[in-house]
Design an enzyme around this catalytic site. Structure first.
Site, PDB file in Angstrom:
ATOM      1  N   LYS A   1      10.294  39.177  54.608  1.00 46.77           N
ATOM      2  CA  LYS A   1       9.522  40.306  55.155  1.00 46.77           C
ATOM      3  C   LYS A   1       8.897  39.920  56.492  1.00 46.77           C
ATOM      4  CE  LYS A   1       7.064  42.953  52.143  1.00 46.77           C
ATOM      5  NZ  LYS A   1       6.037  43.154  51.079  1.00 46.77           N
TER       6      LYS A   1
HETATM    7  C1  E4P Z   1       5.307  46.408  49.658  1.00 50.18           C
HETATM    8  O1  E4P Z   1       6.175  45.670  50.095  1.00 50.18           O
HETATM    9  C2  E4P Z   1       3.931  46.431  50.163  1.00 50.18           C
HETATM   10  O2  E4P Z   1       3.469  45.158  50.403  1.00 50.18           O
HETATM   11  C3  E4P Z   1       3.015  47.245  49.308  1.00 50.18           C
HETATM   12  O3  E4P Z   1       3.674  48.367  48.771  1.00 50.18           O
HETATM   13  C4  E4P Z   1       1.677  47.558  49.939  1.00 50.18           C
HETATM   14  O4  E4P Z   1       0.990  48.519  49.200  1.00 50.18           O
HETATM   15  P1  E4P Z   1      -0.564  48.859  49.354  1.00 50.18           P
HETATM   16  O5  E4P Z   1      -0.738  49.883  50.413  1.00 50.18           O
HETATM   17  O6  E4P Z   1      -0.946  49.374  48.004  1.00 50.18           O
HETATM   18  O7  E4P Z   1      -1.268  47.565  49.707  1.00 50.18           O
END
Ligand code: E4P
Length: 301
Positions: free
Chosen positions: A116
């Site tokens: 990522k």
């Molecule tokens: C996924 O890869 C993200 O890190 C995640 O969905 C973030 O979600 P949040 O807005 O609940 O922190």
């Protein structure tokens, strides 16, 4: 709806979290789990990491990295073909080369890794270099069609589909209809060659998951709580009668995010990547990452 029907639906289901015990529990509850996404916030919240911090032992960078590695190595065999997304440390000073160096190391931790990188210029540059090295990527903190168009251009030639993660809940949180972004990305990518898959992320409610499936999002990642609710309701899928209600938690209508015509053949550098929520997201990940580190180790290299 049975679990078998769910496994035959086109959208892959991922768990959003950072605790291997939770992964096992959700996989057993659903009867399957296609993949998992992790991030610095989930690593900081991992029970073992929290336990160490609570007992007065804040981590060194090396220990933090070992914890992250151990977490994803235990998750890796529990999930299916959508793999495990591992996030590099990135603040506003981190160069693409530094992100890539982390990505290359993390990619070797498990056989089914996706790395990522954030949707900022250095993150896109790191993605381009990763794709050239046959490293699978998941472009995170995506809040605009421009960012997603840049992801498309930067990852052209990837040997396996690149993921882009629109964060719908964080858009909803500020009154914008995050699911409009997912719909727009699917519409925009329909003009392309299919090498980018939309991974709907930042879910707040079950309807986000059901609507992501209705929109044909290739993947959706969800916190355990929503997946448990989905299972408890016998895995509802969108039928002809399904209507997504674009309202916030208090029932107030969310503002639409209009579709833009963008040229997917343009170079990635030509797109405006700036988005306030991407910057805030980076700040939050940095702060959560640092929250478990001893003061002598303020940031990763
Ligand atoms: C996924 O890869 C993200 O890190 C995640 O969905 C973030 O979600 P949040 O807005 O609940 O922190």
């Amino acid at each position: 709806m049975s679990k078998d029907s769910v496994t035959r639906s086109a959208t892959k289901i991922l768990l959003d979290g950072g605790d291997p015990d939770e992964t096992r529990r959700i996989r057993d509850r659903l009867g399957f789990l296609d993949g998992q996404t992790t991030n610095p916030t989930y690593v900081a919240k991992n029970p073992e990491v929290q336990g160490r911090v609570a007992s007065g032992h804040k981590l060194t960078e090396k220990e933090q990295k070992e914890e992250y590695k151990s977490i994803v190595q235990r998750i890796s065999p529990l999930v299916g073909s959508a793999g495990v997304s591992i996030e590099v440390f990135a603040d506003f000073n981190t160069t693409a080369e530094q992100m890539l160096a982390q990505g290359e190391e993390m990619y070797g931790w498990i056989p089914n890794a996706y790395i990522k990188y954030p949707c900022i210029p250095e993150g896109l540059r790191a993605a381009r270099m990763s794709v050239e090295r046959s490293i699978r990527v998941n472009m995170t903190l995506c809040f605009s069609q421009e960012q997603a168009a840049a992801v498309y251009a930067a990852t052209k030639g990837t040997y396996e589909p690149a993921y882009v993660s629109p964060f719908v809940g964080r858009l909803d949180d500020r009154g914008e209809n995050g699911m409009d972004l997912v719909r727009s990305l699917k519409r925009m990518y329909a003009h392309g060659d299919g090498h980018v898959h939309v991974l709907t992320a930042s879910l707040r409610r079950l309807d986000h998951l059901v609507y992501a499936i209705a929109l044909g999002s290739e993947l959706v990642t969800s916190p355990a709580k929503i997946l448990e609710e989905w299972a408890a309701k016998d895995f509802p899928l969108p039928d002809a009668a399904f209507r997504y209600n674009a309202v916030d938690a208090k029932g107030k209508p969310l503002s639409p995010i209009p579709y833009k015509d963008l040229d997917l053949t343009a170079p990635w550098e030509s797109f405006n990547l700036k988005h306030e929520l991407t910057d805030l997201g980076i700040e939050r990940f940095v702060s959560d990452y640092k929250s478990t580190l001893a003061p002598a180790y303020p940031k990763a290299g």
